[in-house]
Design a protein around this motif. Structure first.
Motif, PDB file in Angstrom:
ATOM      1  N   UNK A  37      19.945  13.796  34.882  1.00 16.40           N
ATOM      2  CA  UNK A  37      19.531  14.224  33.540  1.00 16.40           C
ATOM      3  C   UNK A  37      18.070  14.658  33.565  1.00 16.40           C
ATOM      4  N   UNK A  38      17.849  15.824  32.947  1.00 17.44           N
ATOM      5  CA  UNK A  38      16.478  16.301  32.751  1.00 17.44           C
ATOM      6  C   UNK A  38      16.158  16.128  31.266  1.00 17.44           C
ATOM      7  N   UNK A  39      14.985  15.571  30.998  1.00 20.28           N
ATOM      8  CA  UNK A  39      14.505  15.569  29.624  1.00 20.28           C
ATOM      9  C   UNK A  39      13.292  16.484  29.638  1.00 20.28           C
ATOM     10  N   UNK A  40      13.337  17.564  28.861  1.00 18.70           N
ATOM     11  CA  UNK A  40      12.235  18.519  28.915  1.00 18.70           C
ATOM     12  C   UNK A  40      11.632  18.712  27.542  1.00 18.70           C
ATOM     13  N   UNK A  41      10.377  18.326  27.427  1.00 16.68           N
ATOM     14  CA  UNK A  41       9.692  18.434  26.141  1.00 16.68           C
ATOM     15  C   UNK A  41       8.409  19.230  26.270  1.00 16.68           C
ATOM     16  N   UNK A  42       7.699  19.335  25.155  1.00 20.10           N
ATOM     17  CA  UNK A  42       6.447  20.086  25.133  1.00 20.10           C
ATOM     18  C   UNK A  42       5.377  19.377  25.966  1.00 20.10           C
ATOM     19  N   UNK A  43       4.345  20.147  26.261  1.00 23.60           N
ATOM     20  CA  UNK A  43       3.239  19.538  27.005  1.00 23.60           C
ATOM     21  C   UNK A  43       2.596  18.484  26.113  1.00 23.60           C
ATOM     22  N   UNK A  44       2.043  17.456  26.766  1.00 23.58           N
ATOM     23  CA  UNK A  44       1.459  16.363  25.982  1.00 23.58           C
ATOM     24  C   UNK A  44       0.317  16.888  25.128  1.00 23.58           C
ATOM     25  N   UNK A  45       0.352  16.553  23.871  1.00 21.87           N
ATOM     26  CA  UNK A  45      -0.665  17.059  22.943  1.00 21.87           C
ATOM     27  C   UNK A  45      -0.180  18.274  22.179  1.00 21.87           C
ATOM     28  N   UNK A  46       0.963  18.861  22.576  1.00 20.11           N
ATOM     29  CA  UNK A  46       1.431  20.075  21.917  1.00 20.11           C
ATOM     30  C   UNK A  46       2.758  19.895  21.192  1.00 20.11           C
ATOM     31  N   UNK A  47       3.148  18.667  20.926  1.00 17.88           N
ATOM     32  CA  UNK A  47       4.437  18.440  20.267  1.00 17.88           C
ATOM     33  C   UNK A  47       4.422  19.025  18.865  1.00 17.88           C
ATOM     34  N   UNK A  48       5.495  19.712  18.521  1.00 22.21           N
ATOM     35  CA  UNK A  48       5.610  20.310  17.195  1.00 22.21           C
ATOM     36  C   UNK A  48       5.610  19.222  16.123  1.00 22.21           C
ATOM     37  N   UNK A  49       6.074  18.049  16.499  1.00 20.61           N
ATOM     38  CA  UNK A  49       6.109  16.924  15.553  1.00 20.61           C
ATOM     39  C   UNK A  49       5.079  15.864  15.930  1.00 20.61           C
ATOM     40  N   UNK A  50       3.970  16.302  16.426  1.00 18.24           N
ATOM     41  CA  UNK A  50       2.811  15.461  16.797  1.00 18.24           C
ATOM     42  C   UNK A  50       3.018  14.636  18.063  1.00 18.24           C
ATOM     43  N   UNK A  51       3.966  13.655  18.042  1.00 18.12           N
ATOM     44  CA  UNK A  51       4.045  12.781  19.199  1.00 18.12           C
ATOM     45  C   UNK A  51       5.466  12.485  19.654  1.00 18.12           C
ATOM     46  N   UNK A  52       6.403  13.363  19.296  1.00 20.42           N
ATOM     47  CA  UNK A  52       7.801  13.145  19.695  1.00 20.42           C
ATOM     48  C   UNK A  52       7.968  13.063  21.195  1.00 20.42           C
ATOM     49  N   UNK A  53       7.238  13.911  21.923  1.00 21.98           N
ATOM     50  CA  UNK A  53       7.375  13.908  23.389  1.00 21.98           C
ATOM     51  C   UNK A  53       6.798  12.638  24.014  1.00 21.98           C
ATOM     52  N   UNK A  54       5.790  12.051  23.325  1.00 18.85           N
ATOM     53  CA  UNK A  54       5.217  10.805  23.861  1.00 18.85           C
ATOM     54  C   UNK A  54       6.188   9.644  23.642  1.00 18.85           C
ATOM     55  N   UNK A  55       6.893   9.705  22.518  1.00 18.50           N
ATOM     56  CA  UNK A  55       7.910   8.682  22.254  1.00 18.50           C
ATOM     57  C   UNK A  55       9.018   8.815  23.306  1.00 18.50           C
ATOM     58  N   UNK A  56       9.413  10.066  23.561  1.00 19.64           N
ATOM     59  CA  UNK A  56      10.479  10.316  24.541  1.00 19.64           C
ATOM     60  C   UNK A  56      10.083   9.788  25.912  1.00 19.64           C
ATOM     61  N   UNK A  57       8.809   9.970  26.250  1.00 19.56           N
ATOM     62  CA  UNK A  57       8.315   9.521  27.565  1.00 19.56           C
ATOM     63  C   UNK A  57       8.579   8.026  27.740  1.00 19.56           C
ATOM     64  N   UNK A  58       8.250   7.253  26.682  1.00 19.56           N
ATOM     65  CA  UNK A  58       8.474   5.805  26.756  1.00 19.56           C
ATOM     66  C   UNK A  58       9.960   5.475  26.848  1.00 19.56           C
ATOM     67  N   UNK A  59      10.761   6.241  26.119  1.00 25.20           N
ATOM     68  CA  UNK A  59      12.205   5.967  26.133  1.00 25.20           C
ATOM     69  C   UNK A  59      12.805   6.273  27.504  1.00 25.20           C
ATOM     70  N   UNK A  60      12.280   7.310  28.139  1.00 26.28           N
ATOM     71  CA  UNK A  60      12.779   7.651  29.476  1.00 26.28           C
ATOM     72  C   UNK A  60      12.420   6.524  30.463  1.00 26.28           C
ATOM     73  N   UNK A  61      11.191   6.022  30.333  1.00 23.79           N
ATOM     74  CA  UNK A  61      10.778   4.911  31.198  1.00 23.79           C
ATOM     75  C   UNK A  61      11.711   3.711  30.995  1.00 23.79           C
ATOM     76  N   UNK A  62      12.014   3.440  29.717  1.00 25.20           N
ATOM     77  CA  UNK A  62      12.898   2.304  29.396  1.00 25.20           C
ATOM     78  C   UNK A  62      14.299   2.540  29.953  1.00 25.20           C
ATOM     79  N   UNK A  63      14.803   3.762  29.774  1.00 23.99           N
ATOM     80  CA  UNK A  63      16.152   4.079  30.264  1.00 23.99           C
ATOM     81  C   UNK A  63      16.212   3.953  31.787  1.00 23.99           C
ATOM     82  N   UNK A  64      15.119   4.349  32.449  1.00 25.69           N
ATOM     83  CA  UNK A  64      15.073   4.215  33.917  1.00 25.69           C
ATOM     84  C   UNK A  64      15.213   2.749  34.313  1.00 25.69           C
TER      85      UNK A  64
END
Lengths: 320, 222, 159
Positions: free
Chosen positions: C82-109
Motif C-alpha cells: 500500500x502506498x499512501x501519498x499526500x501533499x508535502x509537509x506544510x502544504x496540506x489543503x486541510x492544514x495538517x491532514x497529511x501529518x495526521x496520516x503520517x502518524x496513522x501510517x506509523x501506527x498501522x505499521x
C-alpha cells in the motif's frame, strides 16, 4: 524529660548534639552492625538506623536498634509509612519501646520505584505528619490512634525530617511548623551542601520561632569522590549540591581529604547559625570517617551516655 | 471517564487462538472515548485476528458487536444471539463491563481485551491522565481541587515529600508534584491557611480497603 | 457496507484469479490525496510517463481521511502493498491532514508488525500535484520493493 533517650538529654542540656547514620546490612549478620557501632559509638550521641532506605531491603531498623541498645548505645529508629499501616507501626513501636528504644524518626519513605522491589505495593496508610501525631497520642494520651487505651504507654522521643532544599521552598517552613504542631521533639534535615540556601530557610524558621519549639539538627554527608558528588547532584531527588562543590572535588589532589574538608567546613558554618542545635552525619558506606570529622570540628569527646534506668518503664505505668 | 488500554496483540492472539470461534464485543462509552475498546478498535482488532488466523491457516470464526455500555444489563442483552454462536467472548470494556458479560453468560469463557488503567481525564487528544482513585470520601475541598490521593505517588495528605523538585515528582519527572499544584492554587485563591491545617488520617474504609463497595438508592430501586 | 469495501472487493476478486505460475505481479493500492498525488498521477499520464500497472489508485479527499482500518482491510483482502501519498509537509489543503496520516501510517505499521506482516509493505510519500515524474518513480520503486518482499501470505493462505 520524656524518656531516657541520650539524645533528649544532650539536646535538653543545650550541648551541640551529634547524631550519625547507620545503614543496616543486606543480610542477617549482626557483626556488620557491631562493626559500625564500634566506629560510631564514641562520636555520636545517638545513631540513626535507616528503615529500608531507598526502598532496598535491609535488616529491620528495630532489630538493628536492639543490637545497638545491647552495646549501651542510643539508637534512633527510623520508621517509614511506605511499608506498614497504622496497625503494624503501632505494634512495632510498642515492641521497640519494650526493648528500651525511645527515639523514633518519622518519615514517609522513598518510593519503592527506587528500590530493589519496584513492582511492590506501597502502603502510605498515613503520612509522616500523621505518624508523628499518632506517636504523640500513644505517649501523651496513652491511647492508640483508634482511641483505645494503652496499658503501658511507650516512652518516645519523636523526631522528623525536613528538606529545606525541596520545592516549594516557602511550603517547607509551613510543613516544618505542621510537624512541630503534630508533636515532633527534634528535626534532622536533609544534607546541607548549599549553606546559603539553608541559612535562608533557617531565617524563615526563626521568624516563626520554630527553633524554640523543637531541636533542629542539620544533616551533612561527607563525599568520598567527585563521581559521588556528581551522581548525587544529578540523581538524588531532594539533594541540592552547588556546582562549586563538584568542581572542588574534581580539582582536588586528595579527593577524600577534600570531601572531609567540605564536610567539616559545612559543619562549622551551620553550627554558627542561630537555632541549629546539632548535626546529623550521614556517612553512607563511609562510617569509618565519622570519628575523624567529629574530632576535627572539635566536638569530641561526646558527653557520656548515661546508664539505663531499668525501672523507668515501670514508674510510668499508670497501674504501677 | 474510565481510561483503558488494549492488551498487547500477541496476548490477545494467544487467547483467541485457543478457540474456534470468538465474539469481540466493544463498549460504546468510556473506552470508546479513550480509543481503547470502541467500535473502531473492535473492528481493527478483529481484522488483525482474521489476518493472523489466515497466516497460520487456523480456523477462527470472529463475530463483532459493539454495545452502548457493557456495564448495564439492558445493553448487553443485545449480545445474546451472537454469544450463542461462539465458544468464547473477548470483551473490550473495562473490568466492570467484562465482568457483567461473564455474569450474563455463565457458560461462556470471557476474556478481557483491555487493561483498565484509571479514572481520568482527556488532557489533549491522545493524552489521558489519572485524576481520581474512587476513595469514597472526597477531600478536594481541602486541597484546592487537586487530589493528593490520586496524584501524589505516596498519597501524602499534608504536603510534599522531600523529593519534590522544581514542581515535579521524584517518581517521574514528567509528572507534576500534586502538592506543588495544591500550594500554588491555594496561594492564588487566597486560601494559604488551608496549608497550615493538619489533615487527619484518612478513613480508608470507604475506599477499596473496606471491601467491595455498593451504592443503593431506595428512591430508584424497583 | 463501507464505501471502501467496494474497491477492495474488486481487488480481491482480481487477486484470486491471477495464475500462480506467472511471475509475481504485486497488487498495490495507492491511497492518493485529491489535491496532490492524485493530480500528480494524472499528470504522469498526460506526460506519457510509464509506470508499473500494479498500482491501483484510490482517490481520497485528503490523506487525513485515511483510516487505519482501510489499510488493514486492504491487507486482509490480499493487497501486497500500500502506498499512501499526500501533499508535502506544510502544504496540506486541510492544514495538517497529511501529518495526521503520517502518524496513522506509523501506527498501522506497528499493527502489521505485531501480527508478523512486513511493515515495508506500507509506505507513505509526500509530493505535489506538479510532480508527475516523481509519482511514476514512486510507483516503480514501490513495485520493486514489494516484488523483493514477495506475495502477501494472506493471499496464498486463503482458506
Amino acid at each position: 524529660m520524656k524518656t531516657d533517650s541520650n539524645l533528649e538529654k544532650v539536646l535538653a542540656s543545650g550541648e551541640f548534639a551529634v547524631t550519625a547514620e547507620l545503614g543496616p546490612p543486606r543480610g542477617a549478620d549482626p557483626e556488620d552492625i557491631h562493626k559500625k557501632a564500634k566506629l560510631l559509638g564514641d562520636c555520636a550521641d545517638a545513631i540513626n538506623i535507616t528503615d529500608n532506605q531507598t526502598a532496598i531491603v535491609r535488616m529491620s531498623s528495630i532489630a538493628a536498634g536492639i543490637l545497638l541498645k545491647q552495646r549501651g548505645l542510643d539508637p534512633v529508629i527510623q520508621i517509614v509509612t511506605r511499608d506498614r499501616n497504622r496497625i503494624a507501626i503501632q505494634s512495632d513501636v510498642l515492641g521497640a519501646a519494650a526493648h528500651g528504644i525511645n527515639n523514633v524518626l518519622c518519615l514517609s519513605g522513598d518510593h519503592q520505584k527506587f528500590g530493589d522491589h519496584p513492582t511492590s505495593k506501597n502502603v502510605f496508610d498515613i503520612d509522616s505528619i500523621q505518624l508523628i501525631q499518632m506517636l504523640k497520642k500513644m505517649r501523651d494520651e496513652k491511647k492508640f490512634m483508634s482511641g483505645a487505651d494503652i496499658d503501658v504507654a511507650p516512652r518516645l522521643f519523636i523526631g522528623a525530617a525536613e528538606n529545606p532544599f525541596a520545592d516549594p521552598f516557602e511550603f517547607r517552613v509551613i510543613r516544618l511548623s505542621k510537624k512541630i504542631s503534630a508533636g515532633t521533639d527534634f528535626i534532622q534535615t536533609q544534607a546541607v551542601f548549599d549553606v546559603e540556601k539553608f541559612e535562608e530557610w533557617m531565617k524563615l524558621v526563626r521568624k516563626k520561632e520554630l527553633h524554640k519549639k523543637t531541636h533542629i539538627l542539620a544533616g551533612v554527608i561527607p563525599i568520598k569522590s567527585a563521581k559521588m558528588a556528581k551522581y548525587m547532584k544529578e540523581n538524588v531527588a531532594g539533594l541540592r549540591i552547588p556546582d562549586e562543590i563538584v568542581s572542588r572535588m574534581e580539582k582536588a589532589k586528595d579527593v577524600k581529604e577534600e570531601g572531609i574538608k567540605i564536610c567539616t567546613e559545612t559543619i562549622e558554618r551551620v553550627r554558627k547559625i542561630e537555632g541549629v542545635q546539632g548535626i546529623h552525619i550521614m556517612a553512607v558506606a563511609w562510617e569509618s570517617i565519622v570519628p575523624k570529622i567529629v574530632e576535627r570540628v572539635g566536638l569530641l569527646p561526646r558527653p557520656p551516655i548515661r546508664k539505663e534506668d531499668s525501672n523507668a518503664n515501670e514508674s510510668k505505668n499508670p497501674n504501677g | 471517564m474510565i481510561v483503558a488500554e488494549q492488551k498487547p496483540i500477541a496476548e490477545i492472539i494467544s487467547i483467541a487462538f485457543k478457540h474456534k470461534s470468538i465474539l469481540v464485543v466493544g463498549c460504546g462509552t468510556c473506552v470508546t472515548v479513550c480509543f481503547a475498546g470502541g467500535e473502531k478498535e473492535g473492528k481493527t482488532l478483529s481484522s488483525l485476528l482474521r489476518m493472523k488466523a489466515q497466516m497460520e491457516q487456523k480456523l477462527l470464526e470472529i463475530e463483532e458487536l459493539t454495545v452502548e455500555r457493557q456495564c448495564d444489563h439492558e445493553f448487553i442483552e443485545k449480545i445474546v444471539p451472537l454469544a450463542g454462536k461462539v465458544e468464547a467472548i473477548l470483551s473490550l470494556a473495562c473490568g466492570a463491563g467484562a465482568q457483567l458479560i461473564a455474569e450474563k453468560f455463565p457458560d461462556k469463557i470471557v476474556y478481557p481485551g483491555l487493561n483498565t488503567t484509571f479514572l481520568g481525564i482527556t488532557e489533549k487528544q491522545g493524552i489521558w491522565k489519572e485524576r481520581c482513585l474512587g476513595c469514597g470520601t472526597c477531600l478536594l475541598d481541602k486541597t484546592g481541587g487537586i487530589c493528593p490521593i490520586a496524584r501524589c505517588a505516596k498519597n501524602l495528605l499534608n504536603g510534599p515529600c522531600g523529593g519534590s523538585q522544581e514542581g515535579k515528582c521524584e517518581v517521574n519527572p514528567e509528572t507534576d508534584c500534586a502538592w506543588q499544584l495544591i500550594y500554588e492554587r491555594l496561594k492564588k485563591l487566597g486560601q494559604s491557611e488551608c496549608l497550615e491545617e493538619i489533615i487527619p488520617v484518612k478513613d480508608w474504609s470507604t475506599s477499596r480497603d473496606g471491601g467491595p463497595r455498593k451504592v443503593i438508592r431506595d428512591d430508584l430501586t424497583l | 457496507m463501507e464505501p471502501m469495501d467496494t474497491t477492495l472487493e474488486i481487488l480481491s476478486d482480481k487477486a484470486s484469479h491471477r495464475p500462480a505460475e506467472a511471475e509475481f505481479e504485486p497488487e498495490i493500492l495507492a491511497f492518493c490525496c485529491h489535491y496532490c498525488a492524485f493530480a500528480a498521477a494524472d499528470l504522469a499520464g498526460v506526460m506519457r510517463l510509464s509506470y508499473p500497472p500494479n498500482i491501483k489508485i484510490i482517490r481520497i479527499p485528503c490523506t487525513g481521511k485515511l483510516d487505519v482500518l482501510y489499510l488493514l482491510k486492504a491487507f486482509e483482502k490480499g493487497a501486497d502493498g500500500i502506498i499512501v501519498a499526500g501533499c508535502e509537509e506544510g502544504s496540506c489543503h486541510f492544514q495538517r491532514g497529511n501529518l495526521i496520516a503520517k502518524k496513522r501510517v506509523v501506527y498501522a505499521k506497528k499493527l502489521l508488525q505485531s501480527i508478523g506482516i512486513e511493515d515495508s509493505r506500507l509506505e507513505m510519500f509526500n509530493l505535489s500535484s506538479a510532480m508527475g515524474g516523481r509519482f511514476a518513480q514512486i510507483a516503480s520503486e514501490m513495485t520493486e520493493q514489494i516484488k523483493r518482499i514477495g506475495p502477501s501470505i494472506l493471499r496464498s493462505n486463503k482458506l
